[in-house]
Design a protein around this motif. Structure first.
Motif, PDB file in Angstrom:
ATOM      1  N   GLU A   1       0.842  -1.194   0.000  1.00  0.00           N
ATOM      2  CA  GLU A   1       0.000   0.000   0.000  1.00  0.00           C
ATOM      3  C   GLU A   1       0.879   1.246   0.000  1.00  0.00           C
ATOM      4  N   GLU A   2       0.691   2.109  -0.986  1.00  0.00           N
ATOM      5  CA  GLU A   2       1.530   3.295  -1.113  1.00  0.00           C
ATOM      6  C   GLU A   2       1.189   4.317  -0.032  1.00  0.00           C
ATOM      7  N   PRO A   3       2.196   5.043   0.465  1.00  0.00           N
ATOM      8  CA  PRO A   3       1.916   6.096   1.446  1.00  0.00           C
ATOM      9  C   PRO A   3       0.985   7.155   0.868  1.00  0.00           C
ATOM     10  N   VAL A   4       0.062   7.607   1.676  1.00  0.00           N
ATOM     11  CA  VAL A   4      -0.887   8.651   1.280  1.00  0.00           C
ATOM     12  C   VAL A   4      -0.568   9.913   2.064  1.00  0.00           C
ATOM     13  N   LEU A   5      -0.546  11.041   1.372  1.00  0.00           N
ATOM     14  CA  LEU A   5      -0.294  12.320   2.038  1.00  0.00           C
ATOM     15  C   LEU A   5      -1.522  12.718   2.845  1.00  0.00           C
ATOM     16  N   LEU A   6      -1.389  12.734   4.168  1.00  0.00           N
ATOM     17  CA  LEU A   6      -2.506  13.092   5.043  1.00  0.00           C
ATOM     18  C   LEU A   6      -2.691  14.596   5.135  1.00  0.00           C
ATOM     19  N   ALA A   7      -1.590  15.324   5.250  1.00  0.00           N
ATOM     20  CA  ALA A   7      -1.668  16.769   5.435  1.00  0.00           C
ATOM     21  C   ALA A   7      -0.297  17.370   5.235  1.00  0.00           C
ATOM     22  N   GLU A   8      -0.281  18.671   5.072  1.00  0.00           N
ATOM     23  CA  GLU A   8       0.965  19.403   4.894  1.00  0.00           C
ATOM     24  C   GLU A   8       0.898  20.698   5.679  1.00  0.00           C
ATOM     25  N   LEU A   9       1.895  20.926   6.523  1.00  0.00           N
ATOM     26  CA  LEU A   9       1.989  22.172   7.266  1.00  0.00           C
ATOM     27  C   LEU A   9       2.945  23.109   6.542  1.00  0.00           C
ATOM     28  N   LYS A  10       2.540  24.357   6.403  1.00  0.00           N
ATOM     29  CA  LYS A  10       3.352  25.334   5.691  1.00  0.00           C
ATOM     30  C   LYS A  10       3.684  26.503   6.620  1.00  0.00           C
ATOM     31  N   PRO A  11       4.892  27.040   6.488  1.00  0.00           N
ATOM     32  CA  PRO A  11       5.247  28.181   7.333  1.00  0.00           C
ATOM     33  C   PRO A  11       4.441  29.411   6.951  1.00  0.00           C
ATOM     34  N   GLY A  12       4.276  30.303   7.933  1.00  0.00           N
ATOM     35  CA  GLY A  12       3.592  31.553   7.661  1.00  0.00           C
ATOM     36  C   GLY A  12       4.497  32.502   6.910  1.00  0.00           C
ATOM     37  N   ARG A  13       4.070  33.726   6.836  1.00  0.00           N
ATOM     38  CA  ARG A  13       4.852  34.728   6.133  1.00  0.00           C
ATOM     39  C   ARG A  13       6.228  34.866   6.776  1.00  0.00           C
ATOM     40  N   PRO A  14       7.298  34.897   5.956  1.00  0.00           N
ATOM     41  CA  PRO A  14       8.654  34.989   6.525  1.00  0.00           C
ATOM     42  C   PRO A  14       8.811  36.191   7.442  1.00  0.00           C
ATOM     43  N   GLN A  15       9.465  35.952   8.579  1.00  0.00           N
ATOM     44  CA  GLN A  15       9.684  37.033   9.527  1.00  0.00           C
ATOM     45  C   GLN A  15      10.937  37.806   9.156  1.00  0.00           C
ATOM     46  N   ARG A  16      11.042  39.010   9.639  1.00  0.00           N
ATOM     47  CA  ARG A  16      12.141  39.896   9.252  1.00  0.00           C
ATOM     48  C   ARG A  16      13.368  39.629  10.121  1.00  0.00           C
ATOM     49  N   TYR A  17      14.122  38.621   9.711  1.00  0.00           N
ATOM     50  CA  TYR A  17      15.367  38.321  10.399  1.00  0.00           C
ATOM     51  C   TYR A  17      16.526  38.628   9.466  1.00  0.00           C
ATOM     52  N   ASP A  18      17.703  38.368   9.949  1.00  0.00           N
ATOM     53  CA  ASP A  18      18.913  38.483   9.143  1.00  0.00           C
ATOM     54  C   ASP A  18      18.728  37.767   7.808  1.00  0.00           C
ATOM     55  N   TRP A  19      19.289  38.320   6.746  1.00  0.00           N
ATOM     56  CA  TRP A  19      19.124  37.759   5.405  1.00  0.00           C
ATOM     57  C   TRP A  19      19.646  36.327   5.290  1.00  0.00           C
ATOM     58  N   LYS A  20      20.520  35.912   6.228  1.00  0.00           N
ATOM     59  CA  LYS A  20      21.057  34.555   6.185  1.00  0.00           C
ATOM     60  C   LYS A  20      20.049  33.510   6.657  1.00  0.00           C
ATOM     61  N   SER A  21      18.962  33.960   7.278  1.00  0.00           N
ATOM     62  CA  SER A  21      17.987  33.009   7.796  1.00  0.00           C
ATOM     63  C   SER A  21      17.428  32.155   6.667  1.00  0.00           C
ATOM     64  N   SER A  22      17.393  30.863   6.892  1.00  0.00           N
ATOM     65  CA  SER A  22      16.898  29.948   5.863  1.00  0.00           C
ATOM     66  C   SER A  22      15.481  29.521   6.185  1.00  0.00           C
ATOM     67  N   CYS A  23      14.838  28.876   5.233  1.00  0.00           N
ATOM     68  CA  CYS A  23      13.460  28.420   5.466  1.00  0.00           C
ATOM     69  C   CYS A  23      13.371  26.902   5.491  1.00  0.00           C
ATOM     70  N   GLU A  24      14.513  26.204   5.451  1.00  0.00           N
ATOM     71  CA  GLU A  24      14.473  24.745   5.411  1.00  0.00           C
ATOM     72  C   GLU A  24      13.986  24.137   6.725  1.00  0.00           C
TER      73      GLU A  24
END
Length: 404
Positions: A1-24
Motif C-alpha cells: 500500500e503506497e503512502p498517502v499524504l494526510l496533510a501538509e503544514l506550511k510556514p507563515g509569512r517569513p519574519q524579518r530576520y537576518d538575510w542569512k535566515s533559511s526556510c528549510e
C-alpha cells in the motif's frame, strides 16, 4: 500500500530576520509519548503543536498563517500551539522529560513533584536552547560548541543526558540533571573528538549503551555511552555518511550516505548485515543531469522495528521491510531533508527544503510472536551473549538478524 499524504503544514509569512535566515525544515520531532510535534519551519522559528490531531485539524493548521510568531494560535485539550523564537536558524530538535522539582529546590523549573516536557533546539551560532513545552518559556542555554549544532539526541531511558553534534567536528555530552548544574552553568560531561569533518547526526541506542555519529566522512563512529570512548569505526560507505538510527531493541544500526546506500550493521560486532541500494525510478525524475540524485538525506526505524523509512534527493520517500532488499512502498515528495516515525506508528513526518512538513500514512503491522520474543531478548542481550547461548544455530541466526 503506497503512502498517502494526510496533510501538509506550511510556514507563515517569513519574519524579518537576518538575510542569512533559511526556510528549510532541517529537523522534525515527536515527543516520546506522542503528545507534541515540533518542526523547525525556518526563519529562526520552531513550531510546537499539541498532538494528536485529526486530518481535518491538520489541514486547517496548514492553511493558517503566522501573525508575527508570538501568538498561541489554537488549543487542543488545554494545550496550545506555540511559536518559539530562537533568534538563529534551527538545525536540530530533541524532546525529553525533565525531572520533577524536589522539596526545597530554590529554582524549580517545573511544578513541585511533577515532571515536565522540554525541547532542546540546536542553533546556527553553536548554542543549544532548552524550552519548557507546556509554557513555551526558555529555561536555559548551553554554550560550548564553536559552530552550528546540527543534531541533538537525549538518552531514551529518561536520564537527563543530552548529546549534541556540531559542525565544529565534535560531539558534546551534557548532564542536565539538577546535580549537573553549577554556578558556571550545566555540566559538560565529555567532548568526543574523532571526526575530521562536520558532524551531521548523532543517535543514542535505546538501551543507552552506544552512541553513533555520522559526519562528512565515509565511516560512522560508534562510541560507548558508559566510558565515552570510541568503540569502532564502521567502514563500508563510498561517500559521506549523513544519517544513522538504532533499531528499537538496539540490535541493529542503519547508516545512510550520499552514495545512495543504506547499510544495516550489527553494532556489537561491526558486521555489515545488508545493503539497501536506492535504484533510480526513471519514470519519476530525469537523472541524466545529476549522478548524485539518489543521495540519501535521512533514515529512521519504525517503532516496532520491522520497517525503515528513507528520504533521498530523487524526490522519493521510500519504506523498506526489514526482510526485503527492495522498497515496499514509494511516495513522491519534493526536496526532502528529514523523516521520522510517529512513536506509536501509523504515519511518518517529513521535512522539506521549503520549510514544509508532510504527514504520510505508513504500513501498520501486527508483530509476529517470533519478532516480539526476539525484540524482548535483544533489548538486554548483546550479539555475543546470544551466540553463547546453548540453543540451535538457526535460532541464533534469527535472534541476531542473520536470517533475512
Amino acid at each position: 500500500e503506497e503512502p498517502v499524504l494526510l496533510a501538509e503544514l506550511k510556514p507563515g509569512r517569513p519574519q524579518r530576520y537576518d538575510w542569512k535566515s533559511s526556510c528549510e525544515t532541517w529537523s522534525v520531532a515527536f515527543s516520546p509519548d506522542g503528545a507534541w510535534f515540533a518542526w523547525s519551519q525556518g526563519h529562526c522559528v520552531v513550531k510546537l503543536i499539541p498532538w494528536p490531531l485529526g486530518e481535518a485539524e491538520l489541514c486547517k493548521t496548514s492553511e493558517r498563517k503566522s501573525r508575527g510568531g508570538k501568538a498561541e494560535a489554537r488549543s487542543c485539550g488545554g494545550a496550545k500551539e506555540k511559536t518559539l523564537e530562537c533568534g538563529q536558524i534551527v538545525w536540530g530538535l530533541a524532546f525529553s522529560a525533565w525531572p520533577a522539582a524536589e522539596e526545597g529546590d530554590t529554582d524549580p523549573t517545573c511544578a513541585l513533584g511533577l515532571p515536565c516536557l522540554v525541547l532542546a533546539t540546536g542553533l546556527n551560532d553553536g548554542q543549544i536552547k532548552v524550552w519548557e513545552v507546556q509554557t513555551g518559556h526558555l529555561l536555559f542555554s548551553l554554550v560550548g560548541h564553536q559552530d552550528v549544532v546540527r543534531d541533538l539526541s537525549f538518552a531514551p531511558n529518561g536520564s537527563p543526558i543530552l548529546v549534541s553534534a556540531s559542525r565544529d567536528k565534535t560531539l558534546r555530552v551534557w548532564d542536565l540533571s539538577r546535580d549537573g548544574r553549577s554556578l558556571q552553568g550545566w555540566r559538560q560531561v565529555q567532548v568526543l573528538v574523532g571526526h575530521v569533518q562536520w558532524v551531521y547526526c548523532c543517535s543514542i541506542s535505546p538501551d543507552c549503551s552506544m552512541l553513533c555519529s555520522a559526519a562528512g566522512e565515509k565511516s560512522a563512529l560508534l562510541w560507548s555511552m558508559r566510558s565515552y570512548t570510541l568503540i569502532r569505526r564502521l567502514e563500508g560507505h563510498q561517500s559521506s555518511v549523513v544519517s544513522c538510527d538504532f533499531s528499537p531493541d538496539s540490535a541493529l544500526l542503519v547508516t545512510a550516505s550520499y552514495d545512495a546506500c543504506v547499510i544495516m550493521w550489527d553494532p556489537y560486532t561491526g558486521e555489515q548485515l545488508r545493503t539497501l541500494r536506492h535504484v533510480p525510478l526513471h519514470s519519476t525524475v530525469d537523472y541524466s543531469s545529476d549522478i548524485h540524485s539518489s543521495s540519501l538525506r535521512s533514515v529512521c526505524f519504525s517503532p516496532e522495528g520491522l520497517y525503515l523509512a528513507t528520504v533521498a534527493d530523487d524526490r522519493l520517500l521510500r519504506i523498506w521491510a526489514l526482510e526485503l532488499r527492495s522498497p515496499v512502498a514509494f511516495a513522491p515528495m519534493t526536496n526532502g531533508l528529514c523523516c521520522i516515525y510517529f512513536p506509536h506508528g501509523g504515519f511518518i513526518a517529513t521535512g522539506t527544503r521549503d520549510g514544509h512538513v508532510q504527514f504520510w500514512t505508513a504500513p501498520r503491522v501486527l508483530s509476529s510472536l517470533k519478532h516480539l520474543c526476539r525484540k524482548a531478548l535483544r533489548t538486554f542481550l548483546t550479539t555475543y551473549q546470544v551466540l553463547a547461548l546453548p540453543i540451535p544455530r538457526k535460532l541464533k541466526e534469527f535472534l541476531t538478524y542473520r536470517t533475512f
